[in-house]
Design a protein around this motif. Structure first.
Motif, PDB file in Angstrom:
ATOM      1  N   ASP A 114     -20.389  47.647 -18.076  1.00  0.00           N
ATOM      2  CA  ASP A 114     -18.943  48.208 -17.735  1.00  0.00           C
ATOM      3  C   ASP A 114     -18.877  48.380 -16.163  1.00  0.00           C
ATOM      4  O   ASP A 114     -17.994  47.881 -15.575  1.00  0.00           O
ATOM      5  N   GLU A 115     -19.731  48.821 -15.620  1.00  0.00           N
ATOM      6  CA  GLU A 115     -20.052  48.964 -14.213  1.00  0.00           C
ATOM      7  C   GLU A 115     -19.848  47.565 -13.307  1.00  0.00           C
ATOM      8  O   GLU A 115     -19.234  47.663 -12.378  1.00  0.00           O
ATOM      9  N   ALA A 116     -20.672  46.976 -14.125  1.00  0.00           N
ATOM     10  CA  ALA A 116     -21.092  45.524 -13.437  1.00  0.00           C
ATOM     11  C   ALA A 116     -19.651  44.619 -13.382  1.00  0.00           C
ATOM     12  O   ALA A 116     -19.513  43.925 -12.552  1.00  0.00           O
ATOM     13  N   MET A 117     -18.715  45.164 -14.561  1.00  0.00           N
ATOM     14  CA  MET A 117     -17.600  44.139 -14.539  1.00  0.00           C
ATOM     15  C   MET A 117     -16.392  44.821 -13.777  1.00  0.00           C
ATOM     16  O   MET A 117     -15.404  44.313 -14.148  1.00  0.00           O
ATOM     17  N   MET A 118     -16.583  45.903 -13.229  1.00  0.00           N
ATOM     18  CA  MET A 118     -15.422  46.663 -12.675  1.00  0.00           C
ATOM     19  C   MET A 118     -14.849  45.866 -11.408  1.00  0.00           C
ATOM     20  O   MET A 118     -15.540  45.192 -10.853  1.00  0.00           O
ATOM     21  N   TYR A 119     -13.624  46.005 -11.305  1.00  0.00           N
ATOM     22  CA  TYR A 119     -12.970  45.319 -10.122  1.00  0.00           C
ATOM     23  C   TYR A 119     -11.952  46.358  -9.488  1.00  0.00           C
ATOM     24  O   TYR A 119     -11.013  46.734 -10.093  1.00  0.00           O
ATOM     25  N   PRO A 120     -11.925  46.465  -8.260  1.00  0.00           N
ATOM     26  CA  PRO A 120     -13.091  46.120  -7.452  1.00  0.00           C
ATOM     27  C   PRO A 120     -14.297  46.553  -7.482  1.00  0.00           C
ATOM     28  O   PRO A 120     -14.517  47.661  -8.215  1.00  0.00           O
ATOM     29  N   PRO A 121     -15.272  45.695  -7.224  1.00  0.00           N
ATOM     30  CA  PRO A 121     -16.805  45.947  -7.493  1.00  0.00           C
ATOM     31  C   PRO A 121     -17.274  47.453  -7.114  1.00  0.00           C
ATOM     32  O   PRO A 121     -16.825  48.018  -6.296  1.00  0.00           O
ATOM     33  N   LYS A 122     -18.051  48.244  -7.807  1.00  0.00           N
ATOM     34  CA  LYS A 122     -18.335  49.565  -7.698  1.00  0.00           C
ATOM     35  C   LYS A 122     -19.966  49.327  -6.921  1.00  0.00           C
ATOM     36  O   LYS A 122     -20.721  48.499  -7.224  1.00  0.00           O
ATOM     37  N   LEU A 123     -19.954  50.028  -5.994  1.00  0.00           N
ATOM     38  CA  LEU A 123     -21.274  49.812  -4.733  1.00  0.00           C
ATOM     39  C   LEU A 123     -22.238  50.485  -5.553  1.00  0.00           C
ATOM     40  O   LEU A 123     -23.429  49.798  -5.473  1.00  0.00           O
ATOM     41  N   LEU A 124     -22.305  51.928  -5.905  1.00  0.00           N
ATOM     42  CA  LEU A 124     -23.390  52.674  -6.223  1.00  0.00           C
ATOM     43  C   LEU A 124     -23.191  52.832  -7.791  1.00  0.00           C
ATOM     44  O   LEU A 124     -22.178  52.993  -8.443  1.00  0.00           O
ATOM     45  N   PRO A 125     -24.245  52.621  -8.532  1.00  0.00           N
ATOM     46  CA  PRO A 125     -24.369  53.096  -9.711  1.00  0.00           C
ATOM     47  C   PRO A 125     -24.334  54.393 -10.156  1.00  0.00           C
ATOM     48  O   PRO A 125     -24.715  55.325  -9.189  1.00  0.00           O
ATOM     49  N   SER A 126     -23.873  54.935 -11.265  1.00  0.00           N
ATOM     50  CA  SER A 126     -23.829  56.224 -11.678  1.00  0.00           C
ATOM     51  C   SER A 126     -25.119  57.005 -12.186  1.00  0.00           C
ATOM     52  O   SER A 126     -25.382  57.992 -11.883  1.00  0.00           O
ATOM     53  N   GLY A 127     -26.171  55.760 -12.311  1.00  0.00           N
ATOM     54  CA  GLY A 127     -27.543  56.424 -12.844  1.00  0.00           C
ATOM     55  C   GLY A 127     -28.438  55.272 -12.869  1.00  0.00           C
ATOM     56  O   GLY A 127     -28.123  54.187 -12.218  1.00  0.00           O
ATOM     57  N   LEU A 128     -29.736  55.691 -13.134  1.00  0.00           N
ATOM     58  CA  LEU A 128     -30.701  54.399 -13.254  1.00  0.00           C
ATOM     59  C   LEU A 128     -30.621  54.171 -14.418  1.00  0.00           C
ATOM     60  O   LEU A 128     -31.391  54.349 -15.580  1.00  0.00           O
ATOM     61  N   TYR A 129     -29.842  52.696 -14.826  1.00  0.00           N
ATOM     62  CA  TYR A 129     -29.852  52.225 -16.070  1.00  0.00           C
ATOM     63  C   TYR A 129     -30.773  51.072 -16.170  1.00  0.00           C
ATOM     64  O   TYR A 129     -30.596  49.983 -15.482  1.00  0.00           O
ATOM     65  N   LEU A 130     -31.898  51.149 -16.903  1.00  0.00           N
ATOM     66  CA  LEU A 130     -33.116  50.431 -16.760  1.00  0.00           C
ATOM     67  C   LEU A 130     -33.024  49.286 -18.083  1.00  0.00           C
ATOM     68  O   LEU A 130     -33.928  48.540 -17.858  1.00  0.00           O
ATOM     69  N   GLU A 131     -32.062  49.466 -18.700  1.00  0.00           N
ATOM     70  CA  GLU A 131     -31.939  48.406 -19.980  1.00  0.00           C
ATOM     71  C   GLU A 131     -31.645  47.072 -19.581  1.00  0.00           C
ATOM     72  O   GLU A 131     -32.063  45.812 -20.043  1.00  0.00           O
ATOM     73  N   ASN A 132     -31.363  46.871 -18.164  1.00  0.00           N
ATOM     74  CA  ASN A 132     -31.016  45.454 -17.514  1.00  0.00           C
ATOM     75  C   ASN A 132     -32.126  44.668 -17.635  1.00  0.00           C
ATOM     76  O   ASN A 132     -32.261  43.412 -17.803  1.00  0.00           O
ATOM     77  N   ILE A 133     -33.296  45.550 -16.762  1.00  0.00           N
ATOM     78  CA  ILE A 133     -34.579  44.805 -16.701  1.00  0.00           C
ATOM     79  C   ILE A 133     -35.140  44.395 -18.084  1.00  0.00           C
ATOM     80  O   ILE A 133     -35.891  43.264 -18.312  1.00  0.00           O
ATOM     81  N   GLN A 134     -35.301  45.248 -19.016  1.00  0.00           N
ATOM     82  CA  GLN A 134     -35.593  45.148 -20.366  1.00  0.00           C
ATOM     83  C   GLN A 134     -35.033  43.795 -21.024  1.00  0.00           C
ATOM     84  O   GLN A 134     -35.796  42.996 -21.427  1.00  0.00           O
ATOM     85  N   LYS A 135     -33.613  43.778 -21.098  1.00  0.00           N
ATOM     86  CA  LYS A 135     -33.051  42.636 -21.534  1.00  0.00           C
ATOM     87  C   LYS A 135     -33.451  41.305 -21.000  1.00  0.00           C
ATOM     88  O   LYS A 135     -33.581  40.203 -21.403  1.00  0.00           O
ATOM     89  N   VAL A 136     -33.540  41.309 -19.412  1.00  0.00           N
ATOM     90  CA  VAL A 136     -33.976  40.051 -18.674  1.00  0.00           C
ATOM     91  C   VAL A 136     -35.295  39.703 -19.281  1.00  0.00           C
ATOM     92  O   VAL A 136     -35.630  38.366 -19.394  1.00  0.00           O
TER      93      VAL A 136
END
Length: 273
Positions: A37-59
């Motif tokens: 949800d944060e990655a799809m926000m417009y205008p883009p959000k610069l700082l993440p709200s926390g350390l969401y590590l599932e992206n690396i696991q999914k890749v």
């Protein structure tokens, strides 16, 4: 005071330009820890709200990233070794060996730099296909084992070495091979390091040629592997940027370690004296 204000304005402009240039890279690494949800926000959000590590696991679950990195590293290393070896030997010949029409052959050799890669890609592909090198390391590396740029860079550096060393070595009975291995190469480490870093990064970032001659997932490189994270139905940009960040780490590390040698080699000979 006027000079100090001018310098302050100059540094502020440089800092602003640097911030604009580094923003895409910074956003790429910050997007690794953003939720979908944060990655799809417009205008883009610069700082993440926390350390969401599932992206690396999914890749890592979607594509064999480490296999792609291994392929790219192997290909880039082989091409780098090939261009440094062939470039050093050819540059030595053009700098120290006397033969007829040397200037003409050197100019003709350099003229190949003006031939666009797109002009040669079809003949190279047909040759590689005829030899049965599709989807292989030979097809990915052998067409790039020599370059006119490497020869030109090393020749210009070799010409800066004191000629007296060559003459003294010849008087002591030193031949071309010994002079090349014992004197020229050790003194040319900045130029060799410059060429190595430049060729490695260029080979690491190759896209069109590996895409053209590879078919299996086992032979894909990192640049093609990132494209496998985009699907026809949708594109999850947090996953794409996570893959890009993983791929960027080796090249950034090499650039940081070799930046000093890269600058020294490029600026060598720019100022006489």
């Amino acid at each position: 005071m006027k000079r100090a204000s001018n310098l302050t304005l100059y540094y502020l402009l440089l800092a602003a330009a640097g911030a604009v240039m580094i923003y895409p890279l910074l956003y790429t690494f910050l997007a690794v820890f953003m939720t979908p949800d944060e990655a799809m926000m417009y205008p883009p959000k610069l700082l993440p709200s926390g350390l969401y590590l599932e992206n690396i696991q999914k890749v890592l679950a979607l594509i064999p990233v480490f296999r792609f990195i291994s392929n790219s590293f192997t290909i880039a290393a082989l091409i780098t070794i090939g261009q440094v070896v062939t470039g050093a030997m050819a540059a030595y010949a053009f700098a120290y060996v006397s033969f007829r029409y040397k200037s003409f052959w050197f100019a003709l050799f350099l003229s190949t730099m003006m031939i666009p890669w797109e002009v040669t890609i079809i003949p190279n592909y047909l040759t590689v296909k005829k030899w049965g090198w599709l989807d292989s390391y030979q097809g990915l590396t052998i067409p790039f084992l020599a370059s006119a740029f490497g020869v030109f860079l090393l020749r210009q550096f070799f010409l800066q070495l004191p000629r007296e060393l060559f003459e003294a070595a010849r008087m002591d009975g030193c031949g071309h091979i010994r002079h090349f291995l014992r004197i020229v190469l050790p003194l040319s480490r900045p130029a060799l390091a410059t060429l190595s870093v430049y060729v490695f990064l260029q080979s690491w970032n190759m896209y069109l040629w590996p895409l053209l001659i590879t078919n299996s997932t086992e032979m894909r490189t990192v640049q093609i592997g990132i494209g496998m994270l985009q699907f026809e139905e949708f594109t999850s940009w947090n996953l794409v940027l996570s893959g890009v960040a993983i791929v960027l780490l080796p090249s950034l590390l090499l650039l940081i370690l070799g930046l000093k040698q890269l600058v020294r080699g490029i600026t060598a000979g720019a100022v006489k004296g």
